[in-house]
Structure formats: C-alpha cells, structure tokens
Design an enzyme around this catalytic site. Structure first.
Site, PDB file in Angstrom:
ATOM      1  N   LYS A  87       0.862  -1.194   0.000  1.00  0.00           N
ATOM      2  CA  LYS A  87       0.000   0.000   0.000  1.00  0.00           C
ATOM      3  C   LYS A  87       0.895   1.240   0.000  1.00  0.00           C
ATOM      4  O   LYS A  87       1.742   1.413   0.887  1.00  0.00           O
ATOM      5  CB  LYS A  87      -0.882  -0.045   1.246  1.00  0.00           C
ATOM      6  CG  LYS A  87      -2.136   0.782   1.158  1.00  0.00           C
ATOM      7  CD  LYS A  87      -3.009   0.478   2.375  1.00  0.00           C
ATOM      8  CE  LYS A  87      -4.268   1.282   2.383  1.00  0.00           C
ATOM      9  NZ  LYS A  87      -4.985   1.156   3.656  1.00  0.00           N
TER      10      LYS A  87
HETATM   11  C1  E4P Z   1      -8.206   2.403   3.423  1.00  0.00           C
HETATM   12  O1  E4P Z   1      -7.553   1.456   3.072  1.00  0.00           O
HETATM   13  C2  E4P Z   1      -8.140   3.014   4.748  1.00  0.00           C
HETATM   14  O2  E4P Z   1      -7.557   2.082   5.619  1.00  0.00           O
HETATM   15  C3  E4P Z   1      -9.485   3.322   5.336  1.00  0.00           C
HETATM   16  O3  E4P Z   1     -10.544   2.860   4.533  1.00  0.00           O
HETATM   17  C4  E4P Z   1      -9.640   4.684   5.888  1.00  0.00           C
HETATM   18  O4  E4P Z   1     -10.923   4.779   6.471  1.00  0.00           O
HETATM   19  P1  E4P Z   1     -11.298   5.925   7.498  1.00  0.00           P
HETATM   20  O5  E4P Z   1     -11.492   7.189   6.739  1.00  0.00           O
HETATM   21  O6  E4P Z   1     -12.590   5.433   8.118  1.00  0.00           O
HETATM   22  O7  E4P Z   1     -10.175   6.033   8.484  1.00  0.00           O
END
Ligand code: E4P
Length: 217
Positions: A87
């Site tokens: 990622k």
């Molecule tokens: C994506 O991979 C992130 O981990 C995540 O969806 C972020 O979500 P949030 O805005 O609820 O923290």
C-alpha cells in the site's frame, strides 16, 4: 464485488472470514496503532497473522515517503507472504514506486486518493487497486460516491485493469451505493458488512415460520 475488512483486529477479521464472504483485508498505520501493534517486528508478524486468517489480499502500508525507502519497505513486506499487497501513498514517489512494483508483478494499492486525476495516475502506474476514500470526502461535505462514479467512468473509457477499492466506507449504504456504481471492491468496518444482514421483515418472518412449525411439531 469483493468485500475487504478495514481493520487490524484479528477477532473481527476472524468473524468476517467465518461468514465465508471475506475477500481480503486492508490495514493502515492508524489501524495498527489502534490495536497496540508497534515496532517493526511486531508489525511484520501481525501482517503474517492476518494472512493466516484470511484467504485473499492483505494491504500493508509503507511508512517511507521517498522512492528508495518505499521500495526497500515494500520488498520486505512482499517477502512476508504472497497475499501481501504493497500500500503506497498517492504522492509522486508513491506513483514511481507503484510503477516499480507493478513492473515486477508485485501487487499494489495506491491509497489516500481523493480525486479522479489521482486515480488516473494510479492506473497509469499499473496499480492493482486504487483506494478512493469516500467517507473522508463526505466528512468535508464533498460527495464521496461521485468520486467512485467518476473513476469508474474514466477506467471504463480506457479499459484500465486497476480495481476500484472503495475505501473509508463507513456504513451499509456506502456498500450498496458502491456496488451500484460498479466499485470492484469495498473496504469497511465489520459493522458495514454485518449490517447488510439486517431487515426487520426477515426477523418477523423467521419468528412466524418457527412459531407455525412449533404448532404442528
Ligand atoms: C483504506 O484502506 C483506509 O484504511 C481506510 O478505509 C480509511 O478509512 P477511514 O477514513 O474510516 O479512516
């Protein structure tokens, strides 16, 4: 549509996996911190623990923000397990690193995407997944779902292989709307998945079926 769970909590991952509908896991440094997972060795071990529970892709986020650092970290993460997806943040070096990994057949997820132009760059760099954060856009009075629609349109125009991973999903309606818009994947909390089960007429109907069965048996 693939269902990913957005957590580093092993119990919640197990619960979703046990339902038989889980396709993968996304994590981020905040989610790891929330579970109290700190220190490189513990973090790496935790990714392996997640891979042992789920059958599918597990996104592991790099901390570096420069190309060399991202490549170094990403290569170490990729060696942990064949389910690991690297990622990478949506910054210039992140895109460069994405191209580096995609050229080598290593799966990537470009994260922190908030605009169609960013999604276009991720696809150009050969990202396996692009993660538009719909909940965080909604949080600032911007239509997160519209971003999913725009990216779907652009990717379809050019038949890009990059999968739209609707991220920052907060609730069941996000999941349903993303499915309508053609997102390939959604990632959200366990509640956004389990919540899809619920309908009062299902509960009322089941109660009646069981009561009627009991009358004659
Ligand atoms: C994506 O991979 C992130 O981990 C995540 O969806 C972020 O979500 P949030 O805005 O609820 O923290």
């Amino acid at each position: 549509m693939k269902f990913f769970i957005d957590t580093a909590n092993l119990e919640q991952i197990k619960e979703a996996q046990d339902m038989g509908i889980l396709d993968g896991v996304t994590t981020n440094p905040s989610l790891m911190a929330k579970e109290g997972i700190t220190g490189t060795d513990n973090i790496l071990k935790h990714y392996v623990d997640i891979c042992k529970i789920v059958d599918g892709d597990v996104s592991a986020e790099v901390i570096s923000t420069d190309f060399d650092g991202m490549v170094r970290e990403g290569e170490a993460l990729a060696e942990l397990h064949d389910q690991i997806v690297i990622k990478l943040p949506m910054i210039k070096d992140g895109i460069k690193a994405c191209k580096y990994f995609s050229d080598r057949g290593i799966k990537t997820n470009v994260t922190l995407v908030f605009s169609p132009g960013q999604a276009l760059l991720a696809a150009k760099a050969g990202a396996t997944y692009v993660s538009p954060f719909i909940g965080r856009l909604d949080d600032i009075s911007t239509d997160g779902l519209n971003l999913i629609a725009e990216i779907r349109h652009i990717y379809d125009n050019y038949a890009f292989d990059t999968q739209i991973l609707a991220a920052s999903v907060r609730h069941t309606m996000h999941v349903i709307d993303c499915a309508k818009l053609g997102a390939n994947v959604m990632t959200g909390p366990l509640s956004s998945i389990v919540g899809l089960l619920k309908h009062p007429l299902t509960d009322i109907g089941l109660e009646k079926f069981l009561a009627d069965y009991k009358k004659g048996n």
